[in-house]
Design a protein around this motif. Structure first.
Motif, short mmCIF file in Angstrom:
data_model
loop_
_atom_site.label_atom_id
_atom_site.label_comp_id
_atom_site.label_asym_id
_atom_site.label_seq_id
_atom_site.Cartn_x
_atom_site.Cartn_y
_atom_site.Cartn_z
N VAL A 83 0.83 -1.22 0.00
CA VAL A 83 0.00 0.00 0.00
C VAL A 83 0.87 1.27 0.00
O VAL A 83 0.65 2.18 -0.81
CB VAL A 83 -0.92 0.03 1.25
N THR A 84 1.85 1.31 0.90
CA THR A 84 2.70 2.49 1.03
C THR A 84 3.45 2.77 -0.26
O THR A 84 3.51 3.90 -0.74
CB THR A 84 3.71 2.29 2.18
N ALA A 87 1.18 4.13 -2.87
CA ALA A 87 0.83 5.52 -2.57
C ALA A 87 1.97 6.43 -2.98
O ALA A 87 1.77 7.48 -3.60
CB ALA A 87 0.53 5.67 -1.08
N GLN A 88 3.19 6.01 -2.65
CA GLN A 88 4.35 6.85 -2.97
C GLN A 88 4.58 6.96 -4.48
O GLN A 88 5.12 7.95 -4.95
CB GLN A 88 5.60 6.32 -2.26
N PHE A 95 -11.69 6.41 0.53
CA PHE A 95 -12.48 5.25 0.95
C PHE A 95 -13.98 5.50 0.82
O PHE A 95 -14.45 6.63 0.96
CB PHE A 95 -12.20 4.90 2.42
N VAL A 99 -12.42 6.82 7.42
CA VAL A 99 -11.89 6.32 8.68
C VAL A 99 -11.85 7.48 9.68
O VAL A 99 -11.47 8.60 9.32
CB VAL A 99 -10.47 5.75 8.46
N PHE A 101 -10.46 9.22 13.29
CA PHE A 101 -9.27 9.21 14.15
C PHE A 101 -9.50 10.08 15.37
O PHE A 101 -9.83 11.26 15.22
CB PHE A 101 -8.07 9.82 13.41
N LEU A 112 -0.66 15.50 6.05
CA LEU A 112 -0.05 14.18 5.82
C LEU A 112 -0.23 13.79 4.36
O LEU A 112 0.68 13.25 3.73
CB LEU A 112 -0.73 13.13 6.72
N ALA A 113 -1.42 14.07 3.82
CA ALA A 113 -1.72 13.72 2.43
C ALA A 113 -0.82 14.50 1.47
O ALA A 113 -0.30 13.96 0.50
CB ALA A 113 -3.18 13.99 2.13
N ARG A 162 -3.43 15.15 -2.31
CA ARG A 162 -2.29 14.35 -2.75
C ARG A 162 -1.82 14.74 -4.14
O ARG A 162 -0.69 14.47 -4.52
CB ARG A 162 -2.66 12.85 -2.75
N GLN B 281 -7.22 2.45 10.40
CA GLN B 281 -6.55 3.74 10.58
C GLN B 281 -5.13 3.68 10.00
O GLN B 281 -4.68 4.61 9.33
CB GLN B 281 -6.47 4.10 12.06
N LEU B 283 -4.12 1.59 7.68
CA LEU B 283 -4.25 1.48 6.23
C LEU B 283 -4.49 2.84 5.59
O LEU B 283 -3.90 3.19 4.58
CB LEU B 283 -5.44 0.59 5.88
N LYS B 284 -5.39 3.62 6.21
CA LYS B 284 -5.71 4.95 5.64
C LYS B 284 -4.43 5.78 5.53
O LYS B 284 -4.16 6.37 4.49
CB LYS B 284 -6.74 5.66 6.51
N LEU B 285 -3.64 5.83 6.60
CA LEU B 285 -2.42 6.65 6.54
C LEU B 285 -1.39 6.06 5.58
O LEU B 285 -0.64 6.79 4.96
CB LEU B 285 -1.82 6.84 7.94
N ARG B 286 -1.40 4.74 5.42
CA ARG B 286 -0.48 4.15 4.43
C ARG B 286 -0.90 4.57 3.02
O ARG B 286 -0.06 4.79 2.17
CB ARG B 286 -0.45 2.63 4.57
N THR B 287 -2.22 4.68 2.77
CA THR B 287 -2.63 5.13 1.43
C THR B 287 -2.25 6.59 1.20
O THR B 287 -2.33 7.08 0.08
CB THR B 287 -4.15 4.98 1.16
N LEU B 288 -1.84 7.29 2.27
CA LEU B 288 -1.34 8.66 2.08
C LEU B 288 0.18 8.65 1.94
O LEU B 288 0.80 9.71 1.89
CB LEU B 288 -1.75 9.54 3.27
N GLY B 289 0.79 7.46 1.93
CA GLY B 289 2.22 7.36 1.67
C GLY B 289 3.08 7.09 2.90
O GLY B 289 4.30 7.03 2.81
N LEU B 290 2.47 6.93 4.08
CA LEU B 290 3.25 6.65 5.29
C LEU B 290 3.53 5.15 5.39
O LEU B 290 2.72 4.33 4.94
CB LEU B 290 2.49 7.09 6.55
N THR B 291 4.67 4.80 5.99
CA THR B 291 4.92 3.38 6.26
C THR B 291 4.07 2.98 7.46
O THR B 291 3.53 3.84 8.16
CB THR B 291 6.39 3.13 6.62
#
Ligand SMILES: Nc1ncnc2c1ncn2[C@@H]1O[C@H](COP(=O)(O)OP(=O)(O)OP(=O)(O)O)[C@@H](O)[C@H]1O
Ligand SMILES: [Mg+2]
Lengths: 253, 305
Positions: A83-84, A87-88, A95, A99, A101, A112-113, A162, B281, B283-291
């Motif tokens: 996934v990461t 995204a990169q 979604f 989600v 938080f 972050l995006a 993004r 949660q 997964l969502k941040l990983r789809t923004l490019g975070l590990t």
């Protein structure tokens, strides 16, 4: 002589080849899906509930792993990337169910995006694109105190932030009021008119279908129909009238 | 004041080389500096270790600092600090505590703080706890906070402990008068073999009194946390407590919230949730490019902010 102009590797931003996915130890949900999405185009994926649209989006974003087939993104086979990594490389996914938080604010998520601090004007512009007023929202937490429509629009804004090569929106219309929806349709049109970046929008909405460059109809895990929007949409509307079945089509809430 | 105290104060009491206004710095059981102001008088207790802090009625906008530091092992510091806050005063009290140990023996600070708020007084009480140093000796901070709120007064307590304290038992007791409010926000992170126990016991005695307890914690490593709370409503009142804990690695958490209503118009609510970070949660941040690791760290950081 060097060619100074940056050349894209492929006209196809996304190429899905023989994609399949089964529930772990169970039924096959995605069955041999093939289609391509060209750069700068707006592709709308539609079809009956439970047909496999969200599963397809998750496969593209890397949230699920296919049992068969390939995903080629910007000329590169990304099937084995996580996934990461995807995204990169430039895949963004809004979604269907946002989600929540405890403790992350709208600003935190947008930054972050975007991958860094954002000036107020940029935050305003992003939230404006989904019909939200920035002052009221940037410092609110993305928690359960936000309404369904509010969190949905923030989810969409994080994907807009993004500025990705491929942006996937899973039923962006769900739960959104008429005014914000009109604003969102304009936003999709503006993004498409830039000609960079591909939009893949999963939707049941005629307004979105009517601005599609391409429509892909997914039913029972297969591509039932695919082609230019101008050709596919009239057929869908004719089918709908013939079947007199409102269930395959969700109304704008 | 020694170097270690100075470093600890920067972390726990916003120390920038000096304090402005009233302060008392406690170092290894002694006094490393004190200043009173016209409105805030600090005096030593005669019968017990500790100080009395008298805040004059109507005092507005002043901050009083009363940090305490233990800078080496083999110290077991016990201190009694009493705050008398006059009618209508509105002040901030900063009470950081740092415990440093490089030795094999225990280093402990046990601060017993009592707050007496007169009618209409408003206090923001900030308490930050930190343990530092590599010694094998345990770093302990065991605070007791007793709060007596007269009518229309408000105490907001912000208590933070984010690392390095091996053992802590935190007791907070309150008696809340008519239209008075007690608000407590606790943030806690434990790691390694640390243990932390939180005990809240609050009685609402006055008509239309209120209490709001919010605890957010993260238990990592092999650490263990216990959360006990008892909110008692003896009049028409509203009580709310919320305890949210995130588990990571082999951390464990016990939560036992209790409510006791002895008046028909007492309205008491408790919410508690314990669990690891929701997979979606991350997964969502990983789809923004975070590990995965970055996503976890960011979620915890926001949660404890
Ligand atoms: N992890 C899973 N476990 C079990 N069943 C699943 C799982 N994921 C998807 N399914 C099933 O696969 C089918 C397709 O689901 P999917 O969410 O992709 O549909 P959809 O086309 O997005 O529907 P909708 O229009 O309602 O959003 C459904 O029948 C669903 O129940
Ligand atoms: Mg779906």
């Amino acid at each position: 002589m060097q060619n100074p102009v940056y050349r894209r590797k492929e006209a196809n931003m996304l190429k899905i080849e023989h994609l399949a996915w089964s529930i772990p130890g169970g039924e096959e949900i995605i069955k041999d899906i093939n289609f391509t999405a060209d750069e700068g185009k707006l592709i709308v994926v539609t079809g009956p509930n439970g047909g496999g649209k969200t599963t397809l989006a998750k496969l593209i974003a890397g949230i699920e792993c296919p049992s068969n087939g390939k995903i080629i993104f910007d000329g590169e086979d990304i099937t084995s990337l996580d996934v990461t990594e995807r995204a990169q490389k430039g895949i963004a996914y809004a979604f269907q169910q946002p989600v929540r938080f405890k403790g992350l604010t709208v600003r935190d998520l947008l930054e972050l995006a975007a991958g860094g601090k954002l000036p107020e004007e940029k935050l305003c512009a992003l939230l404006g694109q989904v019909g939200l007023c920035a002052n009221e929202y940037i410092d609110r937490e993305m928690n359960t105190s936000l309404s369904g429509g509010e969190s949905k629009r923030i989810e969409i804004a994080t994907v807009l932030a993004r500025e990705a090569k491929l942006s996937i929106f899973d039923e962006p219309e769900a739960g959104i009021d008429l005014w914000s929806f009109s604003r969102l349709v304009e936003t999709f049109q503006q993004l498409r008119s830039r000609g960079t970046g591909t939009l893949l929008v999963i939707s049941h909405q005629e307004r979105i279908l009517s601005i599609a460059d391409e429509i892909v109809v997914i039913a029972d895990g297969r591509v039932r129909m695919v082609g230019p929007g101008k050709e596919v949409l009239p057929q869908l509307l004719a089918d709908e009238r013939a079947a007199r079945c409102p269930l395959g089509k969700e109304e704008l809430a | 004041m020694n170097k270690i105290t100075e470093e600890l104060l920067k972390e726990v009491a916003d120390f920038k080389g000096s304090f402005e206004g009233a302060y008392n710095i406690r170092e290894d059981g002694g006094c490393a500096g004190r200043q009173s102001t016209k409105n805030i008088q600090i005096t030593s207790k005669e019968d017990l270790p500790g100080i009395d802090i008298h805040i004059a009625p109507g005092t507005k906008g002043e901050t009083v600092y009363i940090p305490a530091c233990v800078t080496h092992s083999k110290v077991d510091d016990l201190v009694y600090n009493d705050f008398f806050v006059g009618e209508g005063a509105d002040v901030v009290i900063v009470a950081g505590c740092g415990v440093h140990s490089e030795g094999d023996d225990q280093a402990r600070h046990n601060g017993i703080h009592r707050f007496f708020l007169k009618k209409g007084a408003h206090v923001v009480y900030k308490e930050k706890h930190l343990g530092t140093g590599k010694g094998k000796g345990l770093r302990r901070i065991d605070p007791v906070t007793d709060v007596y709120l007269e009518e229309d007064s408000v105490l907001e307590m912000d208590t933070v402990q984010l690392g390095g304290v091996d053992r802590t038992v935190r007791k907070t007791n309150g008696v809340v008068g008519a239209r008075a409010r007690l608000v407590v926000r606790e943030r806690l992170m434990t790691d390694g073999d640390e243990t932390a126990r939180t005990d809240f016991d609050v009685t609402m005695e006055g008509e239309d009194s209120g209490v709001d307890l919010m605890s957010r914690s993260v238990a990592k490593g092999h650490s263990h946390q216990e959360f006990y709370s008892c909110i008692k409503g003896k009049a028409r009142c509203t009580g709310h407590s919320e305890c949210d804990a995130i588990l990571s690695e082999n951390g464990t958490v016990t939560a036992q919230p209790a409510l006791e209503a002895s008046h028909i118009d007492a309205s008491l609510i408790h919410e508690a949730a314990i669990g690891k970070i929701a997979g979606e949660q991350i997964l969502k941040l990983r789809t923004l490019g975070l590990t995965e690791q970055e996503a976890e760290a960011r979620i915890v950081e926001g949660f404890l902010k």
